[in-house]
Enzyme design. Structure first.
Site, PDB file in Angstrom:
ATOM      1  N   CYS A  19       4.675 -11.446 -20.920  1.00 15.63           N
ATOM      2  CA  CYS A  19       5.337 -10.188 -21.315  1.00 15.63           C
ATOM      3  C   CYS A  19       5.661  -9.325 -20.105  1.00 15.63           C
ATOM      4  O   CYS A  19       4.798  -9.045 -19.279  1.00 15.63           O
ATOM      5  CB  CYS A  19       4.445  -9.421 -22.280  1.00 15.63           C
ATOM      6  SG  CYS A  19       5.079  -7.778 -22.675  1.00 15.63           S
ATOM      7  N   CYS A  61      -0.373  -9.333 -20.997  1.00 12.09           N
ATOM      8  CA  CYS A  61      -0.141 -10.677 -21.536  1.00 12.09           C
ATOM      9  C   CYS A  61       0.755 -11.409 -20.529  1.00 12.09           C
ATOM     10  O   CYS A  61       1.703 -10.828 -20.003  1.00 12.09           O
ATOM     11  CB  CYS A  61       0.534 -10.601 -22.902  1.00 12.09           C
ATOM     12  SG  CYS A  61      -0.505  -9.756 -24.108  1.00 12.09           S
ATOM     13  N   CYS A  66      13.140  -0.266 -33.175  1.00 16.62           N
ATOM     14  CA  CYS A  66      11.958  -0.791 -32.493  1.00 16.62           C
ATOM     15  C   CYS A  66      11.459   0.301 -31.552  1.00 16.62           C
ATOM     16  O   CYS A  66      12.148   0.659 -30.601  1.00 16.62           O
ATOM     17  CB  CYS A  66      12.375  -2.043 -31.715  1.00 16.62           C
ATOM     18  SG  CYS A  66      11.048  -2.788 -30.780  1.00 16.62           S
ATOM     19  N   CYS A  80       2.018  -1.143 -20.411  1.00 18.60           N
ATOM     20  CA  CYS A  80       0.955  -1.624 -21.307  1.00 18.60           C
ATOM     21  C   CYS A  80      -0.201  -2.097 -20.436  1.00 18.60           C
ATOM     22  O   CYS A  80       0.029  -2.752 -19.413  1.00 18.60           O
ATOM     23  CB  CYS A  80       1.474  -2.776 -22.176  1.00 18.60           C
ATOM     24  SG  CYS A  80       0.244  -3.371 -23.363  1.00 18.60           S
TER      25      CYS A  80
HETATM   26  N1  SAH Z   1       1.852  -4.783 -27.876  1.00 21.10           N
HETATM   27  C1  SAH Z   1       2.206  -5.169 -29.182  1.00 21.10           C
HETATM   28  C2  SAH Z   1       3.604  -4.739 -29.591  1.00 21.10           C
HETATM   29  C3  SAH Z   1       4.711  -4.875 -28.572  1.00 21.10           C
HETATM   30  S1  SAH Z   1       5.183  -6.488 -28.057  1.00 21.10           S
HETATM   31  C4  SAH Z   1       2.035  -6.649 -29.367  1.00 21.10           C
HETATM   32  O1  SAH Z   1       1.790  -7.346 -28.374  1.00 21.10           O
HETATM   33  O2  SAH Z   1       2.080  -7.108 -30.502  1.00 21.10           O
HETATM   34  C5  SAH Z   1       6.240  -7.032 -29.396  1.00 21.10           C
HETATM   35  C6  SAH Z   1       6.344  -8.547 -29.490  1.00 21.10           C
HETATM   36  O3  SAH Z   1       7.173  -9.084 -28.456  1.00 21.10           O
HETATM   37  C7  SAH Z   1       4.989  -9.238 -29.367  1.00 21.10           C
HETATM   38  O4  SAH Z   1       4.816 -10.236 -30.321  1.00 21.10           O
HETATM   39  C8  SAH Z   1       5.083  -9.820 -27.995  1.00 21.10           C
HETATM   40  O5  SAH Z   1       4.178 -10.860 -27.866  1.00 21.10           O
HETATM   41  C9  SAH Z   1       6.538 -10.220 -27.908  1.00 21.10           C
HETATM   42  N2  SAH Z   1       7.013 -10.478 -26.542  1.00 21.10           N
HETATM   43  C10 SAH Z   1       6.622  -9.855 -25.413  1.00 21.10           C
HETATM   44  N3  SAH Z   1       7.259 -10.373 -24.348  1.00 21.10           N
HETATM   45  C11 SAH Z   1       8.071 -11.356 -24.806  1.00 21.10           C
HETATM   46  C12 SAH Z   1       8.997 -12.260 -24.193  1.00 21.10           C
HETATM   47  N4  SAH Z   1       9.197 -12.247 -22.868  1.00 21.10           N
HETATM   48  N5  SAH Z   1       9.670 -13.112 -24.983  1.00 21.10           N
HETATM   49  C13 SAH Z   1       9.476 -13.108 -26.324  1.00 21.10           C
HETATM   50  N6  SAH Z   1       8.622 -12.286 -26.961  1.00 21.10           N
HETATM   51  C14 SAH Z   1       7.919 -11.419 -26.210  1.00 21.10           C
HETATM   52 FE1  SF4 Z   2       1.199  -5.284 -24.096  1.00 23.30          FE
HETATM   53 FE2  SF4 Z   2       3.225  -6.992 -23.892  1.00 23.30          FE
HETATM   54 FE3  SF4 Z   2       0.799  -7.889 -24.507  1.00 23.30          FE
HETATM   55 FE4  SF4 Z   2       2.185  -6.455 -26.320  1.00 23.30          FE
HETATM   56  S1  SF4 Z   2       2.753  -8.469 -25.508  1.00 23.30           S
HETATM   57  S2  SF4 Z   2       0.018  -6.227 -25.747  1.00 23.30           S
HETATM   58  S3  SF4 Z   2       3.270  -5.030 -24.938  1.00 23.30           S
HETATM   59  S4  SF4 Z   2       1.396  -6.892 -22.545  1.00 23.30           S
END
Ligand code: SAH
Ligand code: SF4
Length: 391
Positions: free
Chosen positions: A143, A140, A129, A136
């Site tokens: 996240c 979100c 990974c 970022c």
């Molecule tokens: N930025 C990209 C790729 C990295 S995040 C994206 O958002 O797709 C990879 C995955 O992990 C994404 O699906 C994201 O939503 C998820 N993710 C992020 N934080 C998380 C959390 N606290 N618990 C579970 N999944 C999470």
């Molecule tokens: Fe960025 Fe996290 Fe959202 Fe992926 S899930 S776009 S890493 S803030």
């Protein structure tokens, strides 16, 4: 060196990667290596092409970390390269292996910025990974990476180096066709890869090169939160598997969970998915947040939205972090949600958390390392779980 916070201003051409401070050749493709060799000493185009192929082979097939090991290159050339350039790895500042074999590396680059990569082994395969940004910009709400204050893009060298470090640690040089454990790449670490498209594409191009790292495009999956204009380019130029961080079925909720939705909403995003070259199903990631997005009605709406798309749904148990405003749905709720999606004919695996004891979820090792500098490690750091990202 000043910290670069502009997410688009990172150079791709040779810059320092490792602590030796020399411009790195890691991340350069055959053409760029030929250009560099041509400028280094007088030679015919044919000689330059041959030397470039040899150099490429040493970096990406043999995994050489030192020019002196590149025995097919003339000694004088090796010395000239060593004087001006580097193939050394970035510093590995932390390294952990979980009880289930999940491994995690925290890499420090020349400017002191750190990212992590996680290797998730299965019986006869394994996925790395990789991260594409420090932090970022997209914030979100569930996240942890999105809460990190500093953001910059990683260069192609820094993304490629994560693959080389994993192969170093797994002892899988030279690249073998059979029997290796590092078979897959998931671009699901820190950062939004489609906001750093060029560097990500360059690194994935190297990953897929048959004469180098030799990973097949069928075994590479890129995850995006929905940068619609780049999805089409990604399909056309890279043709890798696509994962979409959907997480909600209504724009109102998705605007809150994945703020990028305000720019490209669910309908626009799913239109882009319908146009994506259908080599294999698109994975829709759906993080299970108790009482927020996990009702039966939402599962049914998800099924309706995916109609006509060759899709698979990954249900990801929410991985909590200190101060997170959400809790993970109960196992029963996740099972009920999955049952509805599965009854409609979509595979809907619940991702088992991996590497629980080493905080293998994205963003957590880095945060733990930052905290360790301020205070001793606490038991809390051991509570994390990986989202289980091998597709
Ligand atoms: N930025 C990209 C790729 C990295 S995040 C994206 O958002 O797709 C990879 C995955 O992990 C994404 O699906 C994201 O939503 C998820 N993710 C992020 N934080 C998380 C959390 N606290 N618990 C579970 N999944 C999470
Ligand atoms: Fe960025 Fe996290 Fe959202 Fe992926 S899930 S776009 S890493 S803030």
């Amino acid at each position: 060196m000043p910290v670069r916070i502009d997410p688009t201003a990172i150079p791709t051409l040779p810059g320092p990667l490792a602590a030796d401070g020399k411009p790195s050749l890691i991340g350069l493709d055959g053409e760029a290596l030929a250009e560099l060799l041509g400028a280094l000493e007088p030679a015919t185009p044919r000689q330059v092409a041959m030397r470039a192929r040899q150099l490429f082979h040493w970096i990406y097939h043999q995994g050489a970390t030192d020019f002196s090991l590149m025995s097919t290159l003339p000694k004088g050339l090796r010395e000239r390269l060593a004087a001006d350039f580097s193939v050394a790895r970035p510093t590995v500042t932390a390294q952990q292996t979980a009880a289930d074999g999940t491994r995690k590396w925290l890499l420090r680059f020349f400017d002191g910025q750190e990212v992590e990569s996680v290797f998730i082994p299965e019986e006869d395969r394994g996925a790395l990974c990789v991260s594409t940004q420090v932090g970022c910009t997209l914030s979100c709400s569930f996240c942890h990476t999105g809460t990190m204050p500093l953001v910059r893009n990683l260069g192609a060298a820094e993304i490629t180096a994560q693959m080389l470090v994993a192969r170093d640690a797994l002892g899988e040089w030279p690249t073998a066709k059979q029997g290796r454990l590092f078979t897959n790449i998931v671009v699901m670490g820190m950062g939004e890869p489609l906001f750093n498209y060029d560097n990500t594409a360059a690194a994935l191009g190297l990953a897929m090169d048959e004469t180098g790292l030799a990973l097949s495009r069928r075994r590479i999956t890129l995850s995006t939160s929905g940068v619609v204009p780049k999805i089409e380019q990604c399909g056309r130029e890279l043709g890798v598997g696509l994962a979409i961080s959907l997480h909600a079925v209504r724009d109102e909720l998705r605007d809150e969970l994945v703020p990028l939705n305000r720019k490209w909403n669910i309908e626009t995003l799913l239109d882009a998915c319908r146009r994506y070259p259908a080599r294999r199903p698109i994975t829709f990631e759906y993080v299970m947040l108790a009482g927020v997005n996990d009702s039966d009605a939402e599962a049914r709406e998800l099924v309706r939205l995916l109609d006509g798309i060759q899709a698979k749904v990954n249900l990801i148990p929410f991985n909590p972090w200190p101060g997170a405003p959400y809790a993970c749905s109960s196992n029963n709720r996740i099972r009920a949600f999955a049952a509805i999606v599965e009854a409609a004919g979509y595979a809907s695996p619940v991702r088992t958390p991996r590497g629980r004891d080493i905080l293998a979820a994205c963003g957590q090792l880095k945060t733990a390392s930052e905290r360790r500098r301020r205070e001793p490690a606490t038991g809390r750091e051991r509570l994390g779980a990986a989202a289980g990202l091998v597709g």
